[in-house]
Enzyme design. Structure first.
Site, PDB file in Angstrom:
ATOM      1  N   LYS A 264      11.090 -37.996  54.873  1.00 37.17           N
ATOM      2  CA  LYS A 264      11.864 -38.987  55.631  1.00 37.17           C
ATOM      3  C   LYS A 264      11.863 -40.341  54.918  1.00 37.17           C
ATOM      4  O   LYS A 264      12.909 -40.956  54.731  1.00 37.17           O
ATOM      5  CB  LYS A 264      11.296 -39.143  57.059  1.00 37.17           C
ATOM      6  CG  LYS A 264      11.265 -37.837  57.847  1.00 37.17           C
ATOM      7  CD  LYS A 264      10.754 -38.029  59.255  1.00 37.17           C
ATOM      8  CE  LYS A 264       9.295 -38.427  59.362  1.00 37.17           C
ATOM      9  NZ  LYS A 264       8.349 -37.427  58.862  1.00 37.17           N
TER      10      LYS A 264
ATOM     11  N   ARG B 176       9.616 -39.616  68.595  1.00 36.15           N
ATOM     12  CA  ARG B 176       8.905 -38.370  68.288  1.00 36.15           C
ATOM     13  C   ARG B 176       8.235 -37.775  69.518  1.00 36.15           C
ATOM     14  O   ARG B 176       7.357 -36.903  69.358  1.00 36.15           O
ATOM     15  CB  ARG B 176       7.957 -38.520  67.099  1.00 36.15           C
ATOM     16  CG  ARG B 176       6.850 -39.460  67.245  1.00 36.15           C
ATOM     17  CD  ARG B 176       6.512 -40.069  65.911  1.00 36.15           C
ATOM     18  NE  ARG B 176       5.736 -39.271  65.010  1.00 36.15           N
ATOM     19  CZ  ARG B 176       5.634 -39.574  63.711  1.00 36.15           C
ATOM     20  NH1 ARG B 176       6.288 -40.592  63.196  1.00 36.15           N
ATOM     21  NH2 ARG B 176       4.887 -38.850  62.933  1.00 36.15           N
TER      22      ARG B 176
ATOM     23  N   ARG C  48       0.599 -37.521  48.029  1.00 37.18           N
ATOM     24  CA  ARG C  48       1.418 -38.753  48.092  1.00 37.18           C
ATOM     25  C   ARG C  48       0.601 -39.973  47.670  1.00 37.18           C
ATOM     26  O   ARG C  48      -0.576 -40.120  47.996  1.00 37.18           O
ATOM     27  CB  ARG C  48       1.906 -38.969  49.519  1.00 37.18           C
ATOM     28  CG  ARG C  48       2.529 -40.347  49.702  1.00 37.18           C
ATOM     29  CD  ARG C  48       3.132 -40.567  51.050  1.00 37.18           C
ATOM     30  NE  ARG C  48       2.452 -39.898  52.129  1.00 37.18           N
ATOM     31  CZ  ARG C  48       3.038 -39.545  53.251  1.00 37.18           C
ATOM     32  NH1 ARG C  48       4.294 -39.788  53.448  1.00 37.18           N
ATOM     33  NH2 ARG C  48       2.348 -38.934  54.196  1.00 37.18           N
TER      34      ARG C  48
ATOM     35  N   ARG D  42      -2.830 -42.854  51.698  1.00 34.79           N
ATOM     36  CA  ARG D  42      -2.912 -43.155  53.126  1.00 34.79           C
ATOM     37  C   ARG D  42      -4.129 -42.517  53.775  1.00 34.79           C
ATOM     38  O   ARG D  42      -4.490 -41.393  53.455  1.00 34.79           O
ATOM     39  CB  ARG D  42      -1.624 -42.681  53.824  1.00 34.79           C
ATOM     40  CG  ARG D  42      -0.578 -43.762  53.871  1.00 34.79           C
ATOM     41  CD  ARG D  42       0.754 -43.293  54.338  1.00 34.79           C
ATOM     42  NE  ARG D  42       0.762 -42.432  55.514  1.00 34.79           N
ATOM     43  CZ  ARG D  42       1.867 -41.943  56.061  1.00 34.79           C
ATOM     44  NH1 ARG D  42       3.046 -42.255  55.553  1.00 34.79           N
ATOM     45  NH2 ARG D  42       1.818 -41.152  57.111  1.00 34.79           N
TER      46      ARG D  42
ATOM     47  N   ARG E 288      -1.396 -33.617  62.393  1.00 34.90           N
ATOM     48  CA  ARG E 288      -0.043 -34.205  62.465  1.00 34.90           C
ATOM     49  C   ARG E 288       1.027 -33.108  62.539  1.00 34.90           C
ATOM     50  O   ARG E 288       2.012 -33.251  63.259  1.00 34.90           O
ATOM     51  CB  ARG E 288       0.180 -35.125  61.259  1.00 34.90           C
ATOM     52  CG  ARG E 288      -0.586 -36.446  61.394  1.00 34.90           C
ATOM     53  CD  ARG E 288      -0.781 -37.151  60.074  1.00 34.90           C
ATOM     54  NE  ARG E 288       0.454 -37.479  59.417  1.00 34.90           N
ATOM     55  CZ  ARG E 288       0.562 -37.714  58.105  1.00 34.90           C
ATOM     56  NH1 ARG E 288      -0.503 -37.650  57.331  1.00 34.90           N
ATOM     57  NH2 ARG E 288       1.731 -38.006  57.591  1.00 34.90           N
TER      58      ARG E 288
HETATM   59  P1  AP5 Z   1       7.595 -38.814  52.371  1.00 30.23           P
HETATM   60  O1  AP5 Z   1       8.997 -39.211  52.060  1.00 30.23           O
HETATM   61  O2  AP5 Z   1       6.546 -39.886  52.335  1.00 30.23           O
HETATM   62  O3  AP5 Z   1       7.555 -37.993  53.751  1.00 30.23           O
HETATM   63  P2  AP5 Z   1       7.677 -38.457  55.259  1.00 30.23           P
HETATM   64  O4  AP5 Z   1       8.510 -37.433  55.968  1.00 30.23           O
HETATM   65  O5  AP5 Z   1       8.138 -39.884  55.339  1.00 30.23           O
HETATM   66  O6  AP5 Z   1       6.180 -38.275  55.670  1.00 30.23           O
HETATM   67  P3  AP5 Z   1       5.187 -39.141  56.537  1.00 30.23           P
HETATM   68  O7  AP5 Z   1       3.853 -38.513  56.340  1.00 30.23           O
HETATM   69  O8  AP5 Z   1       5.323 -40.601  56.244  1.00 30.23           O
HETATM   70  O9  AP5 Z   1       5.718 -38.830  57.961  1.00 30.23           O
HETATM   71  P4  AP5 Z   1       4.970 -38.980  59.275  1.00 30.23           P
HETATM   72  O10 AP5 Z   1       6.095 -38.751  60.233  1.00 30.23           O
HETATM   73  O11 AP5 Z   1       3.781 -38.148  59.487  1.00 30.23           O
HETATM   74  O12 AP5 Z   1       4.368 -40.452  59.140  1.00 30.23           O
HETATM   75  P5  AP5 Z   1       4.689 -41.808  59.846  1.00 30.23           P
HETATM   76  O13 AP5 Z   1       4.429 -42.872  58.865  1.00 30.23           O
HETATM   77  O14 AP5 Z   1       6.004 -41.769  60.571  1.00 30.23           O
HETATM   78  O15 AP5 Z   1       7.200 -37.634  51.379  1.00 30.23           O
HETATM   79  C1  AP5 Z   1       5.888 -37.094  51.393  1.00 30.23           C
HETATM   80  C2  AP5 Z   1       5.469 -36.752  49.960  1.00 30.23           C
HETATM   81  O16 AP5 Z   1       6.310 -35.708  49.463  1.00 30.23           O
HETATM   82  C3  AP5 Z   1       5.633 -37.927  48.972  1.00 30.23           C
HETATM   83  O17 AP5 Z   1       4.583 -37.899  48.058  1.00 30.23           O
HETATM   84  C4  AP5 Z   1       6.972 -37.660  48.271  1.00 30.23           C
HETATM   85  O18 AP5 Z   1       6.987 -38.162  46.941  1.00 30.23           O
HETATM   86  C5  AP5 Z   1       7.020 -36.123  48.297  1.00 30.23           C
HETATM   87  N1  AP5 Z   1       8.391 -35.627  48.435  1.00 30.23           N
HETATM   88  C6  AP5 Z   1       9.400 -36.158  49.182  1.00 30.23           C
HETATM   89  N2  AP5 Z   1      10.521 -35.412  49.079  1.00 30.23           N
HETATM   90  C7  AP5 Z   1      10.189 -34.371  48.250  1.00 30.23           C
HETATM   91  C8  AP5 Z   1      10.916 -33.252  47.751  1.00 30.23           C
HETATM   92  N3  AP5 Z   1      12.207 -33.034  48.091  1.00 30.23           N
HETATM   93  N4  AP5 Z   1      10.254 -32.387  46.938  1.00 30.23           N
HETATM   94  C9  AP5 Z   1       8.962 -32.596  46.589  1.00 30.23           C
HETATM   95  N5  AP5 Z   1       8.216 -33.646  47.016  1.00 30.23           N
HETATM   96  C10 AP5 Z   1       8.825 -34.521  47.842  1.00 30.23           C
HETATM   97  O19 AP5 Z   1       3.585 -41.811  60.989  1.00 30.23           O
HETATM   98  C11 AP5 Z   1       2.207 -41.943  60.698  1.00 30.23           C
HETATM   99  C12 AP5 Z   1       1.414 -42.042  61.997  1.00 30.23           C
HETATM  100  O20 AP5 Z   1       1.832 -43.204  62.754  1.00 30.23           O
HETATM  101  C13 AP5 Z   1       1.579 -40.877  62.997  1.00 30.23           C
HETATM  102  O21 AP5 Z   1       0.729 -39.799  62.701  1.00 30.23           O
HETATM  103  C14 AP5 Z   1       1.228 -41.575  64.319  1.00 30.23           C
HETATM  104  O22 AP5 Z   1      -0.170 -41.733  64.466  1.00 30.23           O
HETATM  105  C15 AP5 Z   1       1.850 -42.943  64.150  1.00 30.23           C
HETATM  106  N6  AP5 Z   1       3.240 -42.997  64.618  1.00 30.23           N
HETATM  107  C16 AP5 Z   1       4.334 -43.285  63.847  1.00 30.23           C
HETATM  108  N7  AP5 Z   1       5.437 -43.241  64.612  1.00 30.23           N
HETATM  109  C17 AP5 Z   1       5.047 -42.922  65.865  1.00 30.23           C
HETATM  110  C18 AP5 Z   1       5.747 -42.698  67.075  1.00 30.23           C
HETATM  111  N8  AP5 Z   1       7.083 -42.803  67.141  1.00 30.23           N
HETATM  112  N9  AP5 Z   1       5.032 -42.371  68.169  1.00 30.23           N
HETATM  113  C19 AP5 Z   1       3.688 -42.263  68.132  1.00 30.23           C
HETATM  114  N10 AP5 Z   1       2.961 -42.453  67.009  1.00 30.23           N
HETATM  115  C20 AP5 Z   1       3.640 -42.784  65.881  1.00 30.23           C
END
Ligand code: AP5
Length: 212
Positions: free
Chosen positions: A16, A91, A130, A158, A169
């Protein structure tokens, strides 16, 4: 280009953040990432950050009331008036309903909800490998998108990218977030996109469904 109000949904590590960084260049809209906002609050030690920190480290969701207020305040800012890309929000079902109510009050419609689909077995490797550059905000992967050697010392891993937290997660994604998919499918704005393959290829798939 017409205003675009869209959401990126997908499991942790689906890409994402990687795709959002590319798409906002095309659509000229702000990238609103709930995860980035929460991590900034943790770093700054705000009341919100202190409340969120423990949940995030464990891979659990931050309570709805904390996140809903934070995001609705952000989407009401002037730079989001002509569109936005939400990443990581909503989410849960209460978050989806709260966003829907806010959009109705503001007289706007969501244009698209892009669901990035990646099988569970690829997610752990993507998240654990990552690395993020705190200077540019760029996202790298030790194997799939290796960072330049000269910035290796400053890269960050992270706190929730441990195997244990990623497992939680992914479980939370299936139990709490996947159930919002039918809500958007019923509205006719859900776009499913295969998130496996080269990131450039995935970007092409997303722009193609958005333009169709
Ligand atoms: P990346 O692009 O970083 O993936 P992502 O989908 O953004 O993953 P996240 O881990 O950031 O998502 P998340 O939803 O768990 O985290 P968030 O920050 O929202 O890619 C991942 C890796 O893969 C990278 O190394 C990249 O280079 C590689 N990659 C990308 N595309 C690729 C491809 N096509 N092929 C190969 N490699 C690839 O949330 C974190 C925490 O915050 C949650 O756990 C929760 O505690 C809290 N939180 C956030 N939002 C909420 C909410 N709305 N409600 C409640 N809690 C929340």
């Amino acid at each position: 280009m017409r205003p675009m109000r869209m959401i990126l949904v997908g499991p942790p590590g689906a890409g994402k953040g990687t795709q959002a960084a590319r798409l906002i260049e095309t659509y000229k809209i702000p990238h609103i990432s709930s995860g980035d906002m929460l991590r900034a609050a943790v770093k700054e030690g705000t009341e919100l950050g202190i409340a969120a920190d423990g949940f995030m480290k464990a891979g659990r969701l931050v309570p709805d009331d904390v996140v809903i207020g934070m995001i609705l305040e952000r989407v009401a800012k002037p730079d989001a008036a002509k569109g936005f890309m939400l990443d990581g929000f909503p989410r849960t079902q209460p978050q989806a309903q709260a966003l829907d109510d806010a959009m109705t009050r503001a007289g706007f419609d969501l244009d698209a909800v892009v669901l990035l689909e990646v099988p569970d077995q690829l997610l752990e490797e993507r998240a654990v490998g990552r690395r993020t550059d705190p200077v540019t905000g760029k996202i790298y992967h030790l194997k799939y998108n290796p960072p330049p050697a000269e910035i290796a010392d400053r890269l960050q891993h992270r706190k929730d990218d441990t195997i244990e937290a990623v497992t939680t997660r992914v479980q939370k994604y299936h139990s709490e977030t996947a159930p919002i998919v039918p809500f958007y499918m019923a509205k006719g704005i859900l776009k499913r996109v295969d998130g496996v393959g080269d990131p450039d290829e995935v970007t092409k798939r997303i722009t193609s469904v958005l333009n169709s």
